[in-house]
Motif scaffolding. Sequence first.
Motif, PDB file in Angstrom:
ATOM      1  N   LEU A 162    -100.397  25.428  20.486  1.00 53.42           N
ATOM      2  CA  LEU A 162    -101.022  24.107  20.511  1.00 53.42           C
ATOM      3  C   LEU A 162    -102.421  24.151  19.906  1.00 53.42           C
ATOM      4  O   LEU A 162    -102.831  23.230  19.187  1.00 53.42           O
ATOM      5  N   TYR A 163    -103.150  25.210  20.165  1.00 55.72           N
ATOM      6  CA  TYR A 163    -104.510  25.357  19.648  1.00 55.72           C
ATOM      7  C   TYR A 163    -104.531  25.373  18.120  1.00 55.72           C
ATOM      8  O   TYR A 163    -105.350  24.712  17.485  1.00 55.72           O
ATOM      9  N   PHE A 164    -103.600  26.105  17.512  1.00 54.78           N
ATOM     10  CA  PHE A 164    -103.591  26.237  16.064  1.00 54.78           C
ATOM     11  C   PHE A 164    -102.766  25.166  15.357  1.00 54.78           C
ATOM     12  O   PHE A 164    -102.919  24.973  14.149  1.00 54.78           O
ATOM     13  N   SER A 165    -101.871  24.488  16.083  1.00 52.14           N
ATOM     14  CA  SER A 165    -100.938  23.574  15.415  1.00 52.14           C
ATOM     15  C   SER A 165    -100.826  22.235  16.128  1.00 52.14           C
ATOM     16  O   SER A 165     -99.771  21.602  16.088  1.00 52.14           O
ATOM     17  N   ALA A 166    -101.895  21.790  16.767  1.00 52.56           N
ATOM     18  CA  ALA A 166    -101.838  20.542  17.538  1.00 52.56           C
ATOM     19  C   ALA A 166    -101.372  19.343  16.726  1.00 52.56           C
ATOM     20  O   ALA A 166    -100.576  18.542  17.213  1.00 52.56           O
ATOM     21  N   PRO A 167    -101.832  19.140  15.481  1.00 51.19           N
ATOM     22  CA  PRO A 167    -101.381  17.950  14.730  1.00 51.19           C
ATOM     23  C   PRO A 167     -99.871  17.891  14.540  1.00 51.19           C
ATOM     24  O   PRO A 167     -99.287  16.809  14.516  1.00 51.19           O
ATOM     25  N   THR A 168     -99.232  19.053  14.419  1.00 49.77           N
ATOM     26  CA  THR A 168     -97.776  19.084  14.240  1.00 49.77           C
ATOM     27  C   THR A 168     -97.043  18.967  15.566  1.00 49.77           C
ATOM     28  O   THR A 168     -96.024  18.281  15.679  1.00 49.77           O
ATOM     29  N   ARG A 222     -92.033  15.315  12.397  1.00 46.50           N
ATOM     30  CA  ARG A 222     -92.912  16.458  12.144  1.00 46.50           C
ATOM     31  C   ARG A 222     -92.097  17.721  11.903  1.00 46.50           C
ATOM     32  O   ARG A 222     -92.420  18.527  11.026  1.00 46.50           O
ATOM     33  N   LEU A 223     -91.043  17.893  12.677  1.00 41.19           N
ATOM     34  CA  LEU A 223     -90.212  19.085  12.533  1.00 41.19           C
ATOM     35  C   LEU A 223     -89.530  19.119  11.174  1.00 41.19           C
ATOM     36  O   LEU A 223     -89.447  20.174  10.535  1.00 41.19           O
ATOM     37  N   ARG A 224     -89.056  17.966  10.733  1.00 40.67           N
ATOM     38  CA  ARG A 224     -88.368  17.918   9.437  1.00 40.67           C
ATOM     39  C   ARG A 224     -89.312  18.180   8.260  1.00 40.67           C
ATOM     40  O   ARG A 224     -88.904  18.707   7.229  1.00 40.67           O
ATOM     41  N   SER A 225     -90.575  17.799   8.409  1.00 41.82           N
ATOM     42  CA  SER A 225     -91.511  17.892   7.285  1.00 41.82           C
ATOM     43  C   SER A 225     -92.503  19.047   7.423  1.00 41.82           C
ATOM     44  O   SER A 225     -93.449  19.130   6.656  1.00 41.82           O
ATOM     45  N   VAL A 226     -92.301  19.937   8.409  1.00 42.39           N
ATOM     46  CA  VAL A 226     -93.273  20.992   8.658  1.00 42.39           C
ATOM     47  C   VAL A 226     -93.387  21.923   7.450  1.00 42.39           C
ATOM     48  O   VAL A 226     -92.396  22.286   6.818  1.00 42.39           O
ATOM     49  N   ALA A 270     -94.215  29.619  14.473  1.00 42.57           N
ATOM     50  CA  ALA A 270     -94.057  29.549  15.926  1.00 42.57           C
ATOM     51  C   ALA A 270     -94.056  28.106  16.408  1.00 42.57           C
ATOM     52  O   ALA A 270     -93.297  27.741  17.314  1.00 42.57           O
ATOM     53  N   CYS A 271     -94.896  27.277  15.789  1.00 43.17           N
ATOM     54  CA  CYS A 271     -94.945  25.858  16.155  1.00 43.17           C
ATOM     55  C   CYS A 271     -93.607  25.188  15.879  1.00 43.17           C
ATOM     56  O   CYS A 271     -93.100  24.417  16.697  1.00 43.17           O
ATOM     57  N   ALA A 272     -93.010  25.470  14.715  1.00 44.86           N
ATOM     58  CA  ALA A 272     -91.721  24.866  14.377  1.00 44.86           C
ATOM     59  C   ALA A 272     -90.641  25.286  15.370  1.00 44.86           C
ATOM     60  O   ALA A 272     -89.817  24.468  15.800  1.00 44.86           O
ATOM     61  N   LEU A 273     -90.641  26.556  15.758  1.00 47.03           N
ATOM     62  CA  LEU A 273     -89.647  27.030  16.722  1.00 47.03           C
ATOM     63  C   LEU A 273     -89.841  26.378  18.091  1.00 47.03           C
ATOM     64  O   LEU A 273     -88.873  25.974  18.744  1.00 47.03           O
TER      65      LEU A 273
END
Length: 449
Positions: free
Chosen positions: A115-121, A158-162, A171-174
């Motif tokens: 969450l810290y590194f990928s909050a926007p996604t 977000r998942l589709r366009s990551v 890790a964020c996508a997973l």
Amino acid sequence: MQVWSIDSEKQIGTQQQQRSSSISIYSPSAHLPLTRRPKSISPSNQSVGEVRNPQNCDTVVLAPEKLLASPTTLKTAADAFRTVMDLEQFSVIHTPFMLGPSFVPEAQKTVYTILYFSAPTLTEGYLAFLGLMTRYQRSLVMRQDEPDMSKAAKGLQRLRSVKINQDYDAACALFLGQTMYVFNVLIAPDSSTAHAIMRSALISTKVWLPRLIHSPTLCPIIMTPILIDTVECLVRREIPIIRLPRTDHIIVDRYAGVCATLLPLLYDLCVCSHTAKRGILDIGSGPSSGIYRQLADIERSILEWNPPNPPELLEKHGQSEVLAMMTQASAYRLAALLIIHRLRYPLGVEEKTARDLANRIFSIMTHFAQTAAEKTTALPVVFPLTIAMFEVEGPGEELWTVFSPFAVQSISAARLHGFIKQVRASKESGYEGIWFDLIETQLHVAMPP
């Protein structure tokens, strides 16, 4: 015991006043910039670094009764951080996906890091998941709201366009894929599309898995999606996205337990089953056929497989959690052998072997139910129990109560009960095919691990 909300205006007003005047969820020193991102890392670089542990942050944990009385809303990244950094809130939301509480600190650190590194996604999808999970807990720490479909839709988008440029993106996508999978399974009565969500996340991160699996912080994100994908592919005779690579360390996972070294064998079984399904290898041409030789090789490997049980396992996780892990591992091993048997023989043929395997699954689960079920927060064995119930009626129905404390898993299991009855009915009416052939027309829900 299950109080969804306290709507007294006086209590809510008092709570809001207390929160605004004297309580901060976390201190100013714990606020972290959402825009900070590490230097871009390619798959060929060295392993990722560590970030600070959220447990080191100066947090103030609200008592459950105060949280119940508060009109908690989940709208922003700050709300997500507040929930993750509050150990009590994090635990009650996430322990339904852990074999026991010993996994909580590691999982909290992992989710906080992502969450810290990928909050926007991650934020919208994670908030939708958090809001939904408040209605499926033994003890609730947040007010129940209706499922936030808008945030869930944004999470899927977000998942589709990551775009994955570094380890934390992967890790964020997973993790986002997992949260959206759970949301789909719990919200949609017809949740057969949930598997596609998980596969999408795995496809986009496949090249990053060999790196993530060696990161102590990010490895806990890997095993759940691989297990979910493998189970669905075993049932639907498809090929999983990823064959888990070998590691030089023992993986003990919050959800897959000690099954990491079994998953590659299950992948090979999926490949063999899918090849036969496509007609490339004829399963009906006798023991000398290619499919029988491949099945025999896989069967031999599975018979020889034993779950790792290092001495430190009991010390770190305790007796009840270790028993849950061993129960899960044994159930999956027997389920794989039962699948191999039913790839060789249709329903109604070679019944004794099938019944013996099914009864062994029931036996180890009964032992767990009698000794450790009340001390465990999750038991991902819906899949082994389901295929055992195809073969034998009675013990499985009695074991259904094992899942009653595990609300998320019990919902998935209940939806599968209709399909189990359809398989039994087909068997009793003289159906001469394998039960896998009934999947496409009769199984319309996700097959959970």
